[in-house]
Design an enzyme around this catalytic site. Structure first.
Site, PDB file in Angstrom:
ATOM      1  N   ARG A  16      12.780  -6.746   2.640  1.00 46.11           N
ATOM      2  CA  ARG A  16      12.751  -5.303   2.378  1.00 46.11           C
ATOM      3  C   ARG A  16      13.970  -4.621   3.000  1.00 46.11           C
ATOM      4  O   ARG A  16      14.382  -4.961   4.106  1.00 46.11           O
ATOM      5  CB  ARG A  16      11.465  -4.714   2.978  1.00 46.11           C
ATOM      6  CG  ARG A  16      11.305  -3.234   2.745  1.00 46.11           C
ATOM      7  CD  ARG A  16       9.876  -2.809   2.911  1.00 46.11           C
ATOM      8  NE  ARG A  16       9.453  -2.692   4.296  1.00 46.11           N
ATOM      9  CZ  ARG A  16       8.261  -2.264   4.666  1.00 46.11           C
ATOM     10  NH1 ARG A  16       7.356  -1.931   3.754  1.00 46.11           N
ATOM     11  NH2 ARG A  16       7.938  -2.189   5.939  1.00 46.11           N
ATOM     12  N   ARG A  72      -5.876   2.245  11.836  1.00 45.08           N
ATOM     13  CA  ARG A  72      -5.397   0.888  12.091  1.00 45.08           C
ATOM     14  C   ARG A  72      -6.194   0.202  13.183  1.00 45.08           C
ATOM     15  O   ARG A  72      -5.922  -0.956  13.496  1.00 45.08           O
ATOM     16  CB  ARG A  72      -3.942   0.971  12.539  1.00 45.08           C
ATOM     17  CG  ARG A  72      -2.939   0.400  11.526  1.00 45.08           C
ATOM     18  CD  ARG A  72      -1.570   0.611  12.096  1.00 45.08           C
ATOM     19  NE  ARG A  72      -0.527  -0.154  11.536  1.00 45.08           N
ATOM     20  CZ  ARG A  72       0.342   0.299  10.633  1.00 45.08           C
ATOM     21  NH1 ARG A  72       0.210   1.492  10.115  1.00 45.08           N
ATOM     22  NH2 ARG A  72       1.339  -0.451  10.241  1.00 45.08           N
ATOM     23  N   ARG A 104      14.933  -2.177   8.397  1.00 42.73           N
ATOM     24  CA  ARG A 104      14.212  -1.590   9.535  1.00 42.73           C
ATOM     25  C   ARG A 104      14.127  -2.627  10.651  1.00 42.73           C
ATOM     26  O   ARG A 104      13.902  -3.805  10.375  1.00 42.73           O
ATOM     27  CB  ARG A 104      12.778  -1.210   9.108  1.00 42.73           C
ATOM     28  CG  ARG A 104      12.703   0.106   8.400  1.00 42.73           C
ATOM     29  CD  ARG A 104      11.342   0.362   7.749  1.00 42.73           C
ATOM     30  NE  ARG A 104      10.167   0.019   8.545  1.00 42.73           N
ATOM     31  CZ  ARG A 104       8.913   0.221   8.128  1.00 42.73           C
ATOM     32  NH1 ARG A 104       8.686   0.773   6.949  1.00 42.73           N
ATOM     33  NH2 ARG A 104       7.895  -0.121   8.878  1.00 42.73           N
ATOM     34  N   ARG A 126       3.914  -8.131  14.156  1.00 42.07           N
ATOM     35  CA  ARG A 126       3.110  -7.120  13.454  1.00 42.07           C
ATOM     36  C   ARG A 126       1.893  -7.765  12.800  1.00 42.07           C
ATOM     37  O   ARG A 126       0.819  -7.176  12.758  1.00 42.07           O
ATOM     38  CB  ARG A 126       3.957  -6.421  12.386  1.00 42.07           C
ATOM     39  CG  ARG A 126       4.966  -5.458  12.986  1.00 42.07           C
ATOM     40  CD  ARG A 126       5.983  -5.021  11.962  1.00 42.07           C
ATOM     41  NE  ARG A 126       5.475  -4.040  11.018  1.00 42.07           N
ATOM     42  CZ  ARG A 126       6.106  -3.706   9.882  1.00 42.07           C
ATOM     43  NH1 ARG A 126       7.237  -4.276   9.563  1.00 42.07           N
ATOM     44  NH2 ARG A 126       5.599  -2.794   9.081  1.00 42.07           N
ATOM     45  N   LYS A 142       0.810  -1.217   0.000  1.00 40.83           N
ATOM     46  CA  LYS A 142       0.000   0.000   0.000  1.00 40.83           C
ATOM     47  C   LYS A 142       0.846   1.271   0.000  1.00 40.83           C
ATOM     48  O   LYS A 142       0.508   2.252  -0.660  1.00 40.83           O
ATOM     49  CB  LYS A 142      -1.036   0.001   1.135  1.00 40.83           C
ATOM     50  CG  LYS A 142      -0.456  -0.095   2.529  1.00 40.83           C
ATOM     51  CD  LYS A 142      -1.570  -0.290   3.541  1.00 40.83           C
ATOM     52  CE  LYS A 142      -1.076  -0.180   4.973  1.00 40.83           C
ATOM     53  NZ  LYS A 142       0.081  -1.059   5.336  1.00 40.83           N
TER      54      LYS A 142
HETATM   55  P1  AMP Z   1       4.045   1.397   8.894  1.00 46.50           P
HETATM   56  O1  AMP Z   1       5.190   2.063   8.233  1.00 46.50           O
HETATM   57  O2  AMP Z   1       2.712   1.925   8.439  1.00 46.50           O
HETATM   58  O3  AMP Z   1       4.108  -0.108   8.836  1.00 46.50           O
HETATM   59  O4  AMP Z   1       4.119   1.802  10.452  1.00 46.50           O
HETATM   60  C1  AMP Z   1       5.245   1.463  11.238  1.00 46.50           C
HETATM   61  C2  AMP Z   1       4.853   1.401  12.692  1.00 46.50           C
HETATM   62  O5  AMP Z   1       4.377   2.686  13.134  1.00 46.50           O
HETATM   63  C3  AMP Z   1       3.730   0.441  13.046  1.00 46.50           C
HETATM   64  O6  AMP Z   1       4.190  -0.897  13.206  1.00 46.50           O
HETATM   65  C4  AMP Z   1       3.204   1.043  14.342  1.00 46.50           C
HETATM   66  O7  AMP Z   1       4.059   0.751  15.434  1.00 46.50           O
HETATM   67  C5  AMP Z   1       3.303   2.536  14.069  1.00 46.50           C
HETATM   68  N1  AMP Z   1       2.063   3.063  13.435  1.00 46.50           N
HETATM   69  C6  AMP Z   1       1.931   3.561  12.172  1.00 46.50           C
HETATM   70  N2  AMP Z   1       0.685   3.943  11.935  1.00 46.50           N
HETATM   71  C7  AMP Z   1      -0.020   3.680  13.063  1.00 46.50           C
HETATM   72  C8  AMP Z   1      -1.385   3.823  13.434  1.00 46.50           C
HETATM   73  N3  AMP Z   1      -2.298   4.325  12.591  1.00 46.50           N
HETATM   74  N4  AMP Z   1      -1.742   3.449  14.684  1.00 46.50           N
HETATM   75  C9  AMP Z   1      -0.850   2.955  15.573  1.00 46.50           C
HETATM   76  N5  AMP Z   1       0.447   2.766  15.274  1.00 46.50           N
HETATM   77  C10 AMP Z   1       0.871   3.125  14.041  1.00 46.50           C
END
Ligand code: AMP
Length: 216
Positions: free
Chosen positions: A126, A88, A159, A170, A13
């Site tokens: 990744r 989320r 990461r 996750r 996404k």
């Molecule tokens: P992402 O890059 O979207 O996978 O986000 C990386 C990390 O940021 C996630 O694993 C969460 O720890 C935190 N995170 C990002 N967006 C949210 C959200 N909407 N709600 C809670 N935690 C978030």
């Protein structure tokens, strides 16, 4: 036009949101990117979020909702946006509905359907530029041998949250907290499911067509 890109971490996404946002001149709002920047800048928010992110957990709804409210106030949001990684949780989705009201509701929620095995493979392979954020893949789009980003020269790293144990966590968190959003938006008649297991180009072509239709 406001849309949400929904799906498990690693479903593609973020990659697609960035291409579409550029093509249609609207911002991609990624809460993950905002949080990673806060961590890098060492802000209070970053300090609170870092350990949770490294463990693959979710940052509190309260923090995320405040962060989104602040982002929506910026002028580039006036023509619409793509939400990537937000909402989320059901609480975040309900707060988003309240925030947008009936004046500028979400037009569509695009769900990227990808099997779990494929997700694990994608995430653990990744690699990310620590400077510009570009995502490489060790199989399909490997970084240069010296691990210096081909776009900005920054250091390419894995990461912490893309390491296998965290990826598994996750996915557990995703299933429990985020997957119920599919049903939430299906009930609102907004859910569009696309096959996210295809190539980046195939998914992009479908999304561009879909976006053109949604805009009319
Ligand atoms: P992402 O890059 O979207 O996978 O986000 C990386 C990390 O940021 C996630 O694993 C969460 O720890 C935190 N995170 C990002 N967006 C949210 C959200 N909407 N709600 C809670 N935690 C978030």
């Amino acid at each position: 036009m406001q849309t949400i890109f929904l799906g498990a971490p690693g479903c593609g996404k973020g990659t697609q949101a960035s291409v579409l946002a550029e093509k249609f001149s609207i911002p991609q709002i990624s809460t993950g990117d905002i949080l990673r920047k806060a961590v890098k800048d060492g802000t209070e928010l970053g300090k609170k979020a870092k350990a949770i992110m490294d463990a693959g957990g979710l940052v509190s709804d309260e923090i995320i909702i405040d962060l989104i409210k602040e982002r929506f106030n910026q002028p580039d949001c006036s023509k619409g946006y793509i939400l990537d990684g937000f909402p989320r949780t059901i609480t975040q989705a309900e707060n988003l509905d309240k925030l947008l009201g009936s004046k500028s509701p979400i037009k569509a929620v695009i769900y990227f359907d990808v099997q779990e095995d494929e997700i694990v493979k994608r995430l653990t392979s990744r690699r990310t530029c620590s400077s510009c954020g570009y995502n490489y893949n060790m199989f399909t789009d490997p970084p240069p041998a010296g691990m210096e980003c081909k776009f900005c020269g920054g250091k390419v790293i894995q990461r912490d949250d893309d390491k296998e144990a965290t990826v598994r966590n996750r996915l557990v968190v995703y299933k429990e907290k985020t997957e119920p959003l599919k049903n939430y938006y299906e009930k609102q008649d907004k859910l569009i499911v696309i096959d996210g297991a295809r190539s980046v180009e195939q998914v992009r072509t479908e999304l561009i067509e879909l976006y053109k239709k949604l805009a009319h």
